[in-house]
Motif scaffolding. Sequence first.
Motif, PDB file in Angstrom:
ATOM      1  N   ALA A  30      39.499 -11.296 -14.129  1.00 29.29           N
ATOM      2  CA  ALA A  30      39.886 -11.027 -15.435  1.00 29.29           C
ATOM      3  C   ALA A  30      38.960  -9.703 -16.038  1.00 29.29           C
ATOM      4  CB  ALA A  30      40.138 -12.173 -16.532  1.00 29.29           C
ATOM      5  N   GLY A  31      37.662 -10.213 -15.939  1.00 28.26           N
ATOM      6  CA  GLY A  31      36.804  -9.152 -16.497  1.00 28.26           C
ATOM      7  C   GLY A  31      36.985  -7.705 -16.090  1.00 28.26           C
ATOM      8  N   GLU A  32      37.314  -7.549 -14.703  1.00 22.46           N
ATOM      9  CA  GLU A  32      37.354  -6.300 -14.212  1.00 22.46           C
ATOM     10  C   GLU A  32      38.710  -5.838 -14.423  1.00 22.46           C
ATOM     11  OE1 GLU A  32      36.243  -9.097 -12.768  1.00 22.46           O
ATOM     12  OE2 GLU A  32      34.297  -8.638 -11.779  1.00 22.46           O
ATOM     13  N   LEU A  33      39.712  -6.566 -14.497  1.00 16.28           N
ATOM     14  CA  LEU A  33      41.153  -5.829 -14.416  1.00 16.28           C
ATOM     15  C   LEU A  33      41.561  -6.036 -15.905  1.00 16.28           C
ATOM     16  CD1 LEU A  33      42.833  -7.738 -11.394  1.00 16.28           C
ATOM     17  CD2 LEU A  33      42.072  -5.260 -11.600  1.00 16.28           C
ATOM     18  N   VAL A  34      41.303  -6.946 -16.605  1.00 17.87           N
ATOM     19  CA  VAL A  34      41.895  -6.763 -18.213  1.00 17.87           C
ATOM     20  C   VAL A  34      40.944  -6.932 -19.070  1.00 17.87           C
ATOM     21  CG1 VAL A  34      44.168  -7.991 -17.295  1.00 17.87           C
ATOM     22  CG2 VAL A  34      42.372  -9.414 -18.236  1.00 17.87           C
ATOM     23  N   HIS A  35      39.762  -6.803 -18.887  1.00 22.21           N
ATOM     24  CA  HIS A  35      38.652  -6.604 -19.673  1.00 22.21           C
ATOM     25  C   HIS A  35      38.472  -8.091 -20.573  1.00 22.21           C
ATOM     26  CE1 HIS A  35      35.067  -4.360 -21.265  1.00 22.21           C
ATOM     27  NE2 HIS A  35      35.654  -4.466 -22.487  1.00 22.21           N
ATOM     28  N   GLN A  36      38.588  -9.070 -20.153  1.00 21.40           N
ATOM     29  CA  GLN A  36      38.354 -10.293 -20.984  1.00 21.40           C
ATOM     30  C   GLN A  36      37.538 -11.128 -20.152  1.00 21.40           C
ATOM     31  OE1 GLN A  36      42.019 -11.956 -22.707  1.00 21.40           O
ATOM     32  NE2 GLN A  36      41.283 -13.540 -23.653  1.00 21.40           N
ATOM     33  N   THR A  37      36.719 -11.947 -20.782  1.00 22.72           N
ATOM     34  CA  THR A  37      35.878 -12.910 -20.057  1.00 22.72           C
ATOM     35  C   THR A  37      36.096 -14.174 -20.908  1.00 22.72           C
ATOM     36  OG1 THR A  37      34.114 -12.336 -21.394  1.00 22.72           O
ATOM     37  CG2 THR A  37      34.130 -11.177 -19.236  1.00 22.72           C
ATOM     38  N   ALA A  38      35.439 -15.206 -20.269  1.00 22.62           N
ATOM     39  CA  ALA A  38      35.430 -16.635 -20.799  1.00 22.62           C
ATOM     40  C   ALA A  38      37.032 -16.990 -21.137  1.00 22.62           C
ATOM     41  CB  ALA A  38      34.677 -16.613 -22.177  1.00 22.62           C
ATOM     42  N   ILE A  39      37.784 -16.901 -20.384  1.00 24.93           N
ATOM     43  CA  ILE A  39      39.349 -17.032 -20.623  1.00 24.93           C
ATOM     44  C   ILE A  39      39.776 -18.497 -20.919  1.00 24.93           C
ATOM     45  CG2 ILE A  39      40.151 -14.970 -19.511  1.00 24.93           C
ATOM     46  CD1 ILE A  39      41.036 -16.611 -16.999  1.00 24.93           C
TER      47      ILE A  39
ATOM     48  N   LEU B 290      47.496 -11.341 -19.445  1.00 22.15           N
ATOM     49  CA  LEU B 290      46.903 -12.683 -18.736  1.00 22.15           C
ATOM     50  C   LEU B 290      47.114 -13.838 -19.790  1.00 22.15           C
ATOM     51  CD1 LEU B 290      45.403 -13.909 -16.732  1.00 22.15           C
ATOM     52  CD2 LEU B 290      43.291 -13.016 -17.739  1.00 22.15           C
ATOM     53  N   MET B 291      46.587 -13.859 -21.153  1.00 23.25           N
ATOM     54  CA  MET B 291      46.522 -14.884 -21.990  1.00 23.25           C
ATOM     55  C   MET B 291      48.120 -15.470 -22.140  1.00 23.25           C
ATOM     56  SD  MET B 291      43.517 -15.681 -22.020  1.00 23.25           S
ATOM     57  CE  MET B 291      43.943 -17.387 -22.521  1.00 23.25           C
ATOM     58  N   ASP B 292      49.011 -14.742 -22.361  1.00 19.64           N
ATOM     59  CA  ASP B 292      50.311 -14.752 -22.727  1.00 19.64           C
ATOM     60  C   ASP B 292      50.747 -15.723 -21.491  1.00 19.64           C
ATOM     61  OD1 ASP B 292      50.248 -13.430 -25.016  1.00 19.64           O
ATOM     62  OD2 ASP B 292      51.250 -11.836 -24.064  1.00 19.64           O
TER      63      ASP B 292
END
Lengths: 387, 114
Positions: A54-63, A22-24
């Motif tokens: 993002a929290g649910e799908l790629v386990h990342q928050t505060a993106i 996601l970040m890429d």
Amino acid sequence: MRDVAIIGCGMTKFGRLEGKDLMDILVEASLKAIEDAGVRDKEFDAVYVGNMMAGELVHQTAIASALVDRIALFPAAADRVENGPASGASAVKNGFLAVASGLADLVLVAGGEKMTSADTDVITDLVSTMTHPTAEYLHGVTLPALAAMLTRLYMERYGLTERHLAMVAVKNHANGLKNPYAHIQRAITIEGAMGSQLIADPIRLYYTCPISDGAAALVLCSADEAKKYCDTPVRIAGVGQATDVQSVHEREDPAVLKSVRLAARKAFEMAKLEPKDIDVVELHDAFEILEIVQSEDCGFFEKGKGHIAVEEGVTALDGELPINPSGGLKARGHPVGATGVAQIVELVWQLRGEAGERQVKGARRALACNFGGFGNNTVIHILERMD
Amino acid sequence: MDQKLMGFRCKSCGRIMYPKHERCVSCKGMNMEEVELGNQCTLVTYTKLYTLPEGIEMPPLTLGIVDFGGVRAFGQIATDEPKIGMKLRPVWGKLRRLGDKDIYGFRFEPVESG
Ligand SMILES: [Zn+2]
């Protein structure tokens, strides 16, 4: 309030983006927009990132903070914006407000979602959690089910047939074929669409959008400053957002998308324009029925006549009012948080005359409709070429 | 004891709502009383769902919106042959299994004619 302009835009290809997280993809779209605006050496005041899950799908928050970190936008204010599938347009609206109010001079708006690494069942369930928790979700509702019930009402009341849904899909696939960023670049036929798998009767697989990865980004500044950066800035002439009751059964009329009507009315009032002034449109066809219903509730066609416009080719790329020249959610794809931003990226390209083979000739004014929930939170932007 | 499907009536303006809102959708009034939605409703629209949500075993799952004379509800429709306008009644039972829990609620079954 001061006028706000879009001076740069960029997006990733939409689709199954293997090897990119996601970040890429948020980084890729953001850097393209910053390059496009020619503001590589400038300080950004604020960053808004549209993202639904993002929290649910790629386990990342505060993106949003993570994006600032990757591309060194410190100490810019940074917020993730979540409004279901309208997260992207809500992020754009927040960027607009920041510049219009004078709180920020240079703003980055990005939207992105990484979805293809999750199971389809998980995504269908997560998206269903937008519905009313007890009155809808617990009973087993899914978004395709809601779209199917709307389709059924249209068939009963207005004489819509399954063939009309197939015609919208065929049109959007034909447009997507001309869009190098589109997830699906393949022509389909009416017969092929009508022979596809039944998902929620009368909705078949080909009357729904795919699950995609993707990101899109915009750079905003005040309209007064815009000419310094850009030969053909695009002004955000109107912004409208409206909500409605969450449960579809509780709507005044379940065949009317009232939030679309109200958001469109507000956006047109602010822009001092009318539907007839618009040259090109991006609508939220997560299901092909929605393109038809939104085209009416935005005010382009009389209620119950949207499918006739499709039949007559009015909404085709060479028609009087081209809808979804990008291929729409159907062919460009629907990485949910990216969609509302990507709609506006497409329209900026259209208004600048940079849309290549899918260019709508002479387009000067455009409308984007990003549809959250199942129509209980809609965000509409009207754009106008400045020159 | 017989379970009844309940709506919520605003004591200020009389509007009946389902599901409950803490403030009335029409007048923002906050005093609500529970009222029975009744035993008979008609089918407004429906779908037969083939891509099933968690905890439903056999496709298709028929889902629909029903109308109790002004107040509507959404739920499972206990027939494979739904027709808009058909008469239905709410029946309490297990709706689906979600995680490790059985979910109970009202579904709507056709009222046999004659
Ligand atoms: Zn009231």
